[in-house]
Design an enzyme around this catalytic site. Structure first.
Site, PDB file in Angstrom:
ATOM      1  N   TYR A  33       0.897  -1.249  -0.041  1.00 57.39           N
ATOM      2  CA  TYR A  33       0.254   0.027  -0.021  1.00 57.39           C
ATOM      3  C   TYR A  33       0.734   1.259   0.115  1.00 57.39           C
ATOM      4  CZ  TYR A  33      -3.769   3.254   1.592  1.00 57.39           C
ATOM      5  OH  TYR A  33      -4.567   4.361   1.944  1.00 57.39           O
ATOM      6  N   LYS A  57      -1.454  -1.354  -4.000  1.00 56.23           N
ATOM      7  CA  LYS A  57      -2.553  -0.234  -3.805  1.00 56.23           C
ATOM      8  C   LYS A  57      -1.939   1.202  -3.639  1.00 56.23           C
ATOM      9  CE  LYS A  57      -5.691   1.133  -0.034  1.00 56.23           C
ATOM     10  NZ  LYS A  57      -6.431   2.230  -0.477  1.00 56.23           N
TER      11      LYS A  57
HETATM   12  O1  MN9 Z   1      -7.990   3.958   1.047  1.00 57.94           O
HETATM   13  C1  MN9 Z   1      -8.145   6.119   1.124  1.00 57.94           C
HETATM   14  N1  MN9 Z   1      -7.123   6.892   1.158  1.00 57.94           N
HETATM   15  C2  MN9 Z   1      -6.830   7.407   2.450  1.00 57.94           C
HETATM   16  C3  MN9 Z   1      -8.002   5.043   0.321  1.00 57.94           C
HETATM   17  O2  MN9 Z   1      -7.581   7.140   3.558  1.00 57.94           O
HETATM   18  C4  MN9 Z   1      -5.513   8.130   2.669  1.00 57.94           C
HETATM   19  C5  MN9 Z   1      -9.174   7.158   0.179  1.00 57.94           C
HETATM   20  O3  MN9 Z   1     -10.379   6.192  -0.366  1.00 57.94           O
HETATM   21  C6  MN9 Z   1      -9.588   8.368   0.587  1.00 57.94           C
HETATM   22  O4  MN9 Z   1     -10.362   8.066   1.707  1.00 57.94           O
HETATM   23  C7  MN9 Z   1     -10.507   9.183  -0.206  1.00 57.94           C
HETATM   24  C8  MN9 Z   1     -10.974  10.260   0.112  1.00 57.94           C
HETATM   25  O5  MN9 Z   1     -10.177  11.255  -0.066  1.00 57.94           O
HETATM   26  O6  MN9 Z   1     -10.118   8.898  -1.598  1.00 57.94           O
END
Ligand code: MN9
Length: 307
Positions: A140, A166
């Site tokens: 990730y 990811k």
């Molecule tokens: O899992 C998430 N990233 C983080 C991925 O939390 C850093 C995204 O789904 C974000 O929450 C989303 C909203 O900015 O893109």
């Protein structure tokens, strides 16, 4: 036992929220209801106990409990990736082994953080964890965190059990490049929900993110539009999703997602401290904004929200 090969893990994959009750205990019944809702709306798999799932507020036992609850309920209908990231390799190995035993199809991890670990430390973190199990590892990378660069990712990707990435970023040239050099069977998941359409157009095999808890169906529409090369439809849905996301992100995340899910007629539980829980009455402004987005786009996809 794992049921899916990593190359079968594709599509729209919610990074599952963790659902607590009002006393901050895990709420298994709520978790099962939420899984049913997401599967009904087209979710293609689940990514458990990641940052959206508030994993760093949880004990090892709680993380393992969520993994077992979800895997038992989903019962092989969809693939499961378990985030086992932690700062301690030994703890992550323990989580990885439990995930494998519980029947997860893959594990995943953020790099170790907080202290400034060397590239070798990070490489060995992934090596040690991925070699502790026989299910594949999905690295990730949150690009903004600035912990891993291309060379390090490629070095980690050369490990036998590392089979996916990811990739959370707002631009996708690097992601497309990585897909190109790491090959078609090395799975790449776009992790920025605001960039789902772009991610799929840039060669991502799937999407993993937090808003797929709430509007997985909108993203299934985006995925279908990309498959059909319907740029107009894909852009329209992504624009709508972006406005939806930006409106929500004016409030504390992931707390607000629990309330927004409730507006779909669900009982979506609570988060836990230090994340705050909103009283619905504090979110009247958000309801108005989301209702206006629905109106602006004439969005059937948002029809069942009670704003
Ligand atoms: O899992 C998430 N990233 C983080 C991925 O939390 C850093 C995204 O789904 C974000 O929450 C989303 C909203 O900015 O893109």
């Amino acid at each position: 036992m794992a049921k899916y090969d990593i190359t079968q893990i594709k599509g729209v994959i919610p990074a599952l929220l963790t659902f607590f009750d009002g006393q901050e205990n895990l709420d298994d019944a709520c978790t099962r209801d939420m899984l049913d809702f997401m599967m009904e709306k087209g979710a293609d798999g689940f990514y458990l106990t990641g940052s959206t799932g508030a994993c760093f507020t949880m004990t090892m036992e709680e993380r393992m409990h969520v993994v077992e609850t979800v895997i038992n309920h989903v019962n092989g209908r969809k693939p499961i990736i378990v985030h086992v990231g932690d700062i301690g390799t030994k703890k992550s190995i323990e989580l990885a082994k439990q995930a494998e035993k519980a029947g997860a199809d893959a594990i995943s991890s953020v790099p170790p953080f907080y202290w400034r670990f060397s590239k070798d430390d990070i490489f060995h973190y992934y090596k040690d964890i991925s070699e502790s199990v026989s299910i594949p590892m999905v690295v990730y990378n949150i690009v903004l965190a600035g912990i891993m660069d291309r060379d390090l990712i490629c070095r980690i990707a050369s490990l036998e059990n590392v089979r996916g990435l990811k990739y959370t970023a707002r631009d996708h040239d690097e992601m497309g490049y990585l897909k190109e050099i790491l090959g078609k069977d090395f799975m790449i998941y776009s992790g920025c929900d605001e960039m789902g359409f772009s991610g799929l157009c840039s060669g991502a095999d799937g999407l993993i993110g937090s808003f797929y808890n709430v509007i997985p169906d909108v993203y299934k529409g985006i995925e279908a539009a990309v498959k059909a090369s319907d740029i107009k439809k894909g852009m329209r849905l992504q624009k709508m999703a972006d406005e939806f996301i930006f409106a929500c992100l004016k409030y504390d995340f992931p707390s607000v997602l629990h309330n927004v899910m409730c507006w779909r007629g669900l009982s979506a539980g609570h988060t836990r401290r230090p994340f705050r829980n909103y009283a619905d009455s504090e979110l009247d402004g958000l309801k108005k904004e989301l209702a206006a987005i629905r109106e602006k786009y004439g969005a059937e996809e948002l029809a069942d929200f009670h704003f």
